[in-house]
Motif scaffolding. Sequence first.
Motif, mmCIF file in Angstrom:
data_model
loop_
_atom_site.group_PDB
_atom_site.id
_atom_site.type_symbol
_atom_site.label_atom_id
_atom_site.label_comp_id
_atom_site.label_asym_id
_atom_site.label_seq_id
_atom_site.Cartn_x
_atom_site.Cartn_y
_atom_site.Cartn_z
ATOM 1 N N LYS A 173 -8.726 1.156 -1.634
ATOM 2 C CA LYS A 173 -8.193 2.501 -1.414
ATOM 3 C C LYS A 173 -9.275 3.561 -1.593
ATOM 4 O O LYS A 173 -9.276 4.575 -0.886
ATOM 5 C CB LYS A 173 -7.045 2.760 -2.402
ATOM 6 C CG LYS A 173 -6.519 4.193 -2.401
ATOM 7 C CD LYS A 173 -5.405 4.377 -3.413
ATOM 8 C CE LYS A 173 -4.997 5.832 -3.544
ATOM 9 N NZ LYS A 173 -3.868 6.028 -4.465
ATOM 10 N N SER A 224 0.364 -4.115 1.896
ATOM 11 C CA SER A 224 0.242 -4.609 3.273
ATOM 12 C C SER A 224 -0.781 -5.740 3.365
ATOM 13 O O SER A 224 -1.729 -5.820 2.577
ATOM 14 C CB SER A 224 -0.174 -3.477 4.207
ATOM 15 O OG SER A 224 -1.528 -3.117 4.000
ATOM 16 N N PRO A 252 -2.288 1.870 -3.646
ATOM 17 C CA PRO A 252 -1.812 2.757 -2.573
ATOM 18 C C PRO A 252 -0.327 3.090 -2.711
ATOM 19 O O PRO A 252 0.480 2.840 -1.801
ATOM 20 C CB PRO A 252 -2.101 1.945 -1.312
ATOM 21 C CG PRO A 252 -1.947 0.527 -1.741
ATOM 22 C CD PRO A 252 -2.466 0.476 -3.161
ATOM 23 N N ASP A 263 1.457 4.986 0.028
ATOM 24 C CA ASP A 263 1.820 4.219 1.223
ATOM 25 C C ASP A 263 3.083 3.396 1.006
ATOM 26 O O ASP A 263 3.693 2.918 1.969
ATOM 27 C CB ASP A 263 0.666 3.281 1.620
ATOM 28 C CG ASP A 263 -0.582 4.047 2.046
ATOM 29 O OD1 ASP A 263 -0.451 5.225 2.439
ATOM 30 O OD2 ASP A 263 -1.685 3.470 1.979
#
Length: 396
Positions: free
Chosen positions: A52, A94, A357, A360
């Motif tokens: 990140k 992710s 993150p 996100d």
Amino acid sequence: MYLTKEEEKILDGERGEILRRCLNLLVSLGEIYGAERLIEIRSAQISGVSYKTIRDVGLEFIEDLAREDVKVKVISTLNPAGMDLDRWRDLEISEEFAEKQLRIIKAFEKLGVELSCTCTPYLTGNIPTFGDHIAWAESSAVAFANSVLGAKTNREGGPSALAAAILGKTPYYGYHLDENRKANYIVKLELSKNWGESLYGALGYLIGKMVKNGIPYFENLYKLKPSLDSLKSLGASMAASGGIALFHAKHLTAEAKVKDVIGEAERIEIDDKEIEEAYNSLNSTEDYELICLGCPHCSLEEIKKVANLLKDKKLDRELWVCTSLQVKAIADRMGYTKIIEKAGGKVIKDTCMVVAPIEDLGYKSVATNSGKASVYLPNFCKSKVYFSDVEDILKH
């Protein structure tokens, strides 16, 4: 700068391009800050680990180094990564982020760096002793090592800490010199209210803003009987709000116990009203979606406290308790992790709310007992913050 014959050979490229680049970086830093020479270090702590924060440019830089036949020369540990390296799917990270984060970790492994991924390396085996010269990068770890342990380090950047780890040396300037470690502010507390444990985060935030890059000496903090976790929180918060890398406290910190640590100093008095204003500044919401504890990473004692508060209870929102691999292993064995996760929380390692993150993942408001996290979350994660004691947060 004075260089030994071996250092001159390295700088001339006779020991390979990577060592030349590392030494060139350290010599350049030394010349900027007036260092007379390089000194050997006992350990390094390297930042710039989360994907990140370093993105593709940082990933490529570390992988380029790892392709060469070089290894770190001293005990070297990593800052937190952007995810739990094993449970990242549970955190809904992710696949793309995880793939690049794991590549970063693999590259550091090739360089011989210990993959502990923590901002509290002094709780996991990287423990410098009094007077040791080290090259550490993470702000709260620097404050703890300099202050509580009495080691000597500047606040390194990720590249300079890595270069120092590879060469086993750092420029001799700044906080490595005794004359630069004198306090220039004396802080006296005039508190009548019985503040909770989050006082240290609020106090650190306040002092950091008041003395920016200075060295405070706490005259009567010892009367509050702060724990090591309290001093950890205090230093972390001062580092976040004011770049403080070293503080002294009478009867508490290493150097203050054995020698005079006060130079020409300005006096500051802190009262309850100023502490209350600090809390107000750190708070931007009373509602929150995610609870994050462990910035810096939780000690075993802090995890035990959370487990005791959650025993036979059920959370109505997400909870992350962030810690190191080593401390989590003990928490697992002691049964604390099971209690927390039965209540609906997660004990996660390798990462924290600031470098993960979380924006996100959809979280827009976070509750924390960390003054440091409260400073960083609004900018790093675009998050509103509820800052308070852990007891208050968990019953809210």
